[in-house]
Scaffold this motif. Structure first.
Motif, PDB file in Angstrom:
ATOM      1  N   TRP A   1      67.120  20.741 -38.478  1.00  0.00           N
ATOM      2  CA  TRP A   1      67.187  20.488 -39.910  1.00  0.00           C
ATOM      3  C   TRP A   1      66.230  21.438 -40.614  1.00  0.00           C
ATOM      4  O   TRP A   1      65.258  21.910 -40.020  1.00  0.00           O
ATOM      5  CB  TRP A   1      66.801  19.038 -40.218  1.00  0.00           C
ATOM      6  CG  TRP A   1      67.878  18.046 -39.897  1.00  0.00           C
ATOM      7  CD1 TRP A   1      68.334  17.704 -38.651  1.00  0.00           C
ATOM      8  CD2 TRP A   1      68.641  17.278 -40.827  1.00  0.00           C
ATOM      9  NE1 TRP A   1      69.335  16.773 -38.757  1.00  0.00           N
ATOM     10  CE2 TRP A   1      69.546  16.489 -40.076  1.00  0.00           C
ATOM     11  CE3 TRP A   1      68.640  17.171 -42.217  1.00  0.00           C
ATOM     12  CZ2 TRP A   1      70.431  15.610 -40.677  1.00  0.00           C
ATOM     13  CZ3 TRP A   1      69.520  16.302 -42.823  1.00  0.00           C
ATOM     14  CH2 TRP A   1      70.413  15.535 -42.055  1.00  0.00           C
ATOM     15  N   THR A   2      66.511  21.694 -41.869  1.00  0.00           N
ATOM     16  CA  THR A   2      65.689  22.626 -42.616  1.00  0.00           C
ATOM     17  C   THR A   2      65.378  22.079 -44.007  1.00  0.00           C
ATOM     18  O   THR A   2      66.164  21.314 -44.574  1.00  0.00           O
ATOM     19  CB  THR A   2      66.393  24.002 -42.731  1.00  0.00           C
ATOM     20  OG1 THR A   2      65.528  24.934 -43.382  1.00  0.00           O
ATOM     21  CG2 THR A   2      67.681  23.894 -43.544  1.00  0.00           C
ATOM     22  N   PHE A   3      64.226  22.460 -44.520  1.00  0.00           N
ATOM     23  CA  PHE A   3      63.850  22.137 -45.897  1.00  0.00           C
ATOM     24  C   PHE A   3      64.589  23.088 -46.823  1.00  0.00           C
ATOM     25  O   PHE A   3      64.523  24.310 -46.652  1.00  0.00           O
ATOM     26  CB  PHE A   3      62.337  22.283 -46.066  1.00  0.00           C
ATOM     27  CG  PHE A   3      61.850  22.210 -47.485  1.00  0.00           C
ATOM     28  CD1 PHE A   3      61.951  21.033 -48.209  1.00  0.00           C
ATOM     29  CD2 PHE A   3      61.283  23.317 -48.095  1.00  0.00           C
ATOM     30  CE1 PHE A   3      61.497  20.958 -49.521  1.00  0.00           C
ATOM     31  CE2 PHE A   3      60.817  23.265 -49.401  1.00  0.00           C
ATOM     32  CZ  PHE A   3      60.926  22.082 -50.111  1.00  0.00           C
ATOM     33  N   VAL A   4      65.307  22.553 -47.804  1.00  0.00           N
ATOM     34  CA  VAL A   4      66.078  23.380 -48.729  1.00  0.00           C
ATOM     35  C   VAL A   4      65.162  23.875 -49.842  1.00  0.00           C
ATOM     36  O   VAL A   4      64.921  25.072 -49.982  1.00  0.00           O
ATOM     37  CB  VAL A   4      67.283  22.604 -49.303  1.00  0.00           C
ATOM     38  CG1 VAL A   4      68.056  23.471 -50.290  1.00  0.00           C
ATOM     39  CG2 VAL A   4      68.189  22.108 -48.179  1.00  0.00           C
ATOM     40  N   ARG A   5      64.647  22.961 -50.623  1.00  0.00           N
ATOM     41  CA  ARG A   5      63.704  23.298 -51.686  1.00  0.00           C
ATOM     42  C   ARG A   5      63.255  22.014 -52.371  1.00  0.00           C
ATOM     43  O   ARG A   5      63.830  20.954 -52.166  1.00  0.00           O
ATOM     44  CB  ARG A   5      64.315  24.254 -52.720  1.00  0.00           C
ATOM     45  CG  ARG A   5      65.543  23.705 -53.422  1.00  0.00           C
ATOM     46  CD  ARG A   5      66.133  24.667 -54.427  1.00  0.00           C
ATOM     47  NE  ARG A   5      65.232  24.908 -55.552  1.00  0.00           N
ATOM     48  CZ  ARG A   5      65.599  25.524 -56.665  1.00  0.00           C
ATOM     49  NH1 ARG A   5      66.839  25.964 -56.795  1.00  0.00           N
ATOM     50  NH2 ARG A   5      64.748  25.699 -57.646  1.00  0.00           N
ATOM     51  N   GLY A   6      62.219  22.118 -53.179  1.00  0.00           N
ATOM     52  CA  GLY A   6      61.773  21.007 -53.997  1.00  0.00           C
ATOM     53  C   GLY A   6      62.223  21.207 -55.430  1.00  0.00           C
ATOM     54  O   GLY A   6      62.229  22.329 -55.929  1.00  0.00           O
ATOM     55  N   MET A   7      62.609  20.110 -56.075  1.00  0.00           N
ATOM     56  CA  MET A   7      63.121  20.176 -57.440  1.00  0.00           C
ATOM     57  C   MET A   7      62.227  19.349 -58.363  1.00  0.00           C
ATOM     58  O   MET A   7      62.039  18.148 -58.140  1.00  0.00           O
ATOM     59  CB  MET A   7      64.541  19.616 -57.514  1.00  0.00           C
ATOM     60  CG  MET A   7      65.489  20.209 -56.498  1.00  0.00           C
ATOM     61  SD  MET A   7      65.934  21.882 -56.903  1.00  0.00           S
ATOM     62  CE  MET A   7      67.072  22.248 -55.560  1.00  0.00           C
ATOM     63  N   ALA A   8      61.698  19.988 -59.394  1.00  0.00           N
ATOM     64  CA  ALA A   8      60.856  19.282 -60.350  1.00  0.00           C
ATOM     65  C   ALA A   8      61.672  18.649 -61.465  1.00  0.00           C
ATOM     66  O   ALA A   8      61.177  17.787 -62.190  1.00  0.00           O
ATOM     67  CB  ALA A   8      59.815  20.225 -60.938  1.00  0.00           C
ATOM     68  N   GLN A   9      62.959  19.074 -61.600  1.00  0.00           N
ATOM     69  CA  GLN A   9      63.847  18.518 -62.610  1.00  0.00           C
ATOM     70  C   GLN A   9      65.199  18.238 -61.966  1.00  0.00           C
ATOM     71  O   GLN A   9      65.693  19.036 -61.167  1.00  0.00           O
ATOM     72  CB  GLN A   9      64.018  19.487 -63.782  1.00  0.00           C
ATOM     73  CG  GLN A   9      62.726  19.748 -64.551  1.00  0.00           C
ATOM     74  CD  GLN A   9      62.956  20.643 -65.757  1.00  0.00           C
ATOM     75  OE1 GLN A   9      64.047  20.704 -66.304  1.00  0.00           O
ATOM     76  NE2 GLN A   9      61.908  21.344 -66.168  1.00  0.00           N
ATOM     77  N   ALA A  10      65.790  17.119 -62.334  1.00  0.00           N
ATOM     78  CA  ALA A  10      67.052  16.729 -61.724  1.00  0.00           C
ATOM     79  C   ALA A  10      68.163  17.730 -61.990  1.00  0.00           C
ATOM     80  O   ALA A  10      69.052  17.921 -61.159  1.00  0.00           O
ATOM     81  CB  ALA A  10      67.462  15.342 -62.218  1.00  0.00           C
ATOM     82  N   ASN A  11      68.132  18.403 -63.161  1.00  0.00           N
ATOM     83  CA  ASN A  11      69.204  19.350 -63.469  1.00  0.00           C
ATOM     84  C   ASN A  11      69.073  20.664 -62.707  1.00  0.00           C
ATOM     85  O   ASN A  11      69.924  21.553 -62.840  1.00  0.00           O
ATOM     86  CB  ASN A  11      69.300  19.608 -64.974  1.00  0.00           C
ATOM     87  CG  ASN A  11      68.006  20.129 -65.570  1.00  0.00           C
ATOM     88  OD1 ASN A  11      67.087  20.508 -64.842  1.00  0.00           O
ATOM     89  ND2 ASN A  11      67.919  20.142 -66.889  1.00  0.00           N
ATOM     90  N   ASP A  12      68.007  20.814 -61.890  1.00  0.00           N
ATOM     91  CA  ASP A  12      67.865  21.989 -61.030  1.00  0.00           C
ATOM     92  C   ASP A  12      68.531  21.793 -59.671  1.00  0.00           C
ATOM     93  O   ASP A  12      68.560  22.715 -58.858  1.00  0.00           O
ATOM     94  CB  ASP A  12      66.378  22.304 -60.795  1.00  0.00           C
ATOM     95  CG  ASP A  12      65.689  22.823 -62.042  1.00  0.00           C
ATOM     96  OD1 ASP A  12      66.396  23.363 -62.916  1.00  0.00           O
ATOM     97  OD2 ASP A  12      64.458  22.680 -62.134  1.00  0.00           O
ATOM     98  N   LEU A  13      69.075  20.597 -59.421  1.00  0.00           N
ATOM     99  CA  LEU A  13      69.670  20.306 -58.130  1.00  0.00           C
ATOM    100  C   LEU A  13      70.889  21.190 -57.884  1.00  0.00           C
ATOM    101  O   LEU A  13      71.583  21.586 -58.821  1.00  0.00           O
ATOM    102  CB  LEU A  13      70.062  18.819 -58.057  1.00  0.00           C
ATOM    103  CG  LEU A  13      68.886  17.864 -57.903  1.00  0.00           C
ATOM    104  CD1 LEU A  13      69.297  16.453 -58.281  1.00  0.00           C
ATOM    105  CD2 LEU A  13      68.356  17.884 -56.475  1.00  0.00           C
ATOM    106  N   PRO A  14      71.188  21.495 -56.611  1.00  0.00           N
ATOM    107  CA  PRO A  14      72.309  22.384 -56.292  1.00  0.00           C
ATOM    108  C   PRO A  14      73.653  21.722 -56.564  1.00  0.00           C
ATOM    109  O   PRO A  14      73.728  20.506 -56.770  1.00  0.00           O
ATOM    110  CB  PRO A  14      72.118  22.651 -54.797  1.00  0.00           C
ATOM    111  CG  PRO A  14      71.377  21.453 -54.298  1.00  0.00           C
ATOM    112  CD  PRO A  14      70.458  21.049 -55.414  1.00  0.00           C
TER     113      PRO A  14
END
Length: 216
Positions: free
Chosen positions: A21-34
Motif C-alpha cells: 500500500w502507498t500513501f497518496v497525499r494529504g488533503m487540507a480541503q475536501a475539494n482537493d480530493l482526487p
C-alpha cells in the motif's frame, strides 16, 4: 443487503491487504480530493489518540504507512492510502476530533474539513468510527454519529485497544455500544472489537471492507 451474510472470497481479501500500500497525499480541503470514478472510499474517524493510524497500519500490514504519534491531534489533513496495484479502493485517515488542548481556530478548521468531506463525497461507502474500548462512547463521539446520521453516511463502530480490557470486559462494551447505536438510522448494527497491538479483529475488519468493495 445483509453484509454479514454476503459471501466473499477469502483469497481476494488476503491479496487485497497483502499487496503493498502507498500513501497518496494529504488533503487540507475536501475539494482537493482526487476524482472519484471507479473508486470507493472507506474512512476512519475517531477522537485524537484513539489509534486510527495504528489500526490502518495493522490493516495493511505496513507499520510505517500511516504516521503514528503519541501527540494527540497529529493528523491534520485527510490522508489517503491505496494499494500500489489499483484495486478501486481508497482508505482515508480523517483528522482526530475532540482534542481540547489544540487551539480553537485549528479545531474549527479540522471540524469543518470533516463536515465538508462527509457531506460531499458520494463514493464514500462507509465511515469506521473508532472508539477506545476502555472509555466507550463519549459526547463528542455522539456528535459525530449524529452528523453521520444527518448526512445519511453509513458508519460502523470499531472498538480499539480491546487488549487493554480485563478478560470478559470487551463483551460488555460490545453489548453496551450496540445498544446505544441501535436506533441510529445510519449505523451498521455489528460492532467490531480490535487490537492493533495484538492483531485481534483485524481480519474481521478486512473482511468487512472486502464486502463493501465486492458490492461496489
Amino acid at each position: 443487503m445483509d453484509e454479514t451474510r454476503t459471501a466473499i472470497d477469502p483469497e481476494a481479501t488476503r491479496l487485497l491487504f497483502a499487496r503493498p500500500w502507498t500513501f497518496v497525499r494529504g488533503m487540507a480541503q475536501a475539494n482537493d480530493l482526487p476524482p472519484i470514478a471507479g473508486t470507493i472510499e472507506v474512512a476512519f474517524a475517531g477522537r485524537s489518540n484513539v489509534g486510527k493510524s495504528s489500526l490502518i497500519n495493522a490493516l495493511t500490514g505496513q507499520q510505517g504507512l500511516a504516521r503514528t504519534s503519541n501527540t494527540p491531534g497529529r493528523t491534520q489533513e485527510l490522508n489517503l492510502f491505496r494499494p500500489e496495484v489499483e484495486a478501486g479502493l481508497l482508505l482515508v485517515d480523517m483528522p482526530g476530533y475532540g482534542y481540547a488542548e489544540a487551539p480553537k481556530e485549528k479545531v474549527d478548521v479540522w471540524n469543518a474539513l470533516i463536515r465538508d468531506y462527509l457531506r460531499g463525497r458520494p463514493n464514500l461507502r462507509r465511515v469506521y468510527v473508532l472508539i477506545d474500548a476502555r472509555h466507550g462512547l463519549k459526547k463528542n463521539d455522539e456528535d459525530v454519529l449524529t452528523l453521520l446520521d444527518k448526512a445519511a453516511v453509513s458508519y460502523q463502530i470499531v472498538l480499539t485497544k480491546a487488549d487493554k480490557l480485563k478478560p470478559g470486559g470487551i463483551d460488555k462494551v460490545l453489548a453496551d455500544t450496540a445498544e446505544r447505536i441501535r436506533k441510529r438510522p445510519a449505523a451498521f448494527p455489528e460492532v467490531l472489537a480490535t487490537s492493533s497491538e495484538k492483531g485481534a479483529g483485524v481480519e474481521e475488519l478486512r473482511a468487512a471492507i472486502s464486502r463493501l468493495l465486492a458490492g461496489a
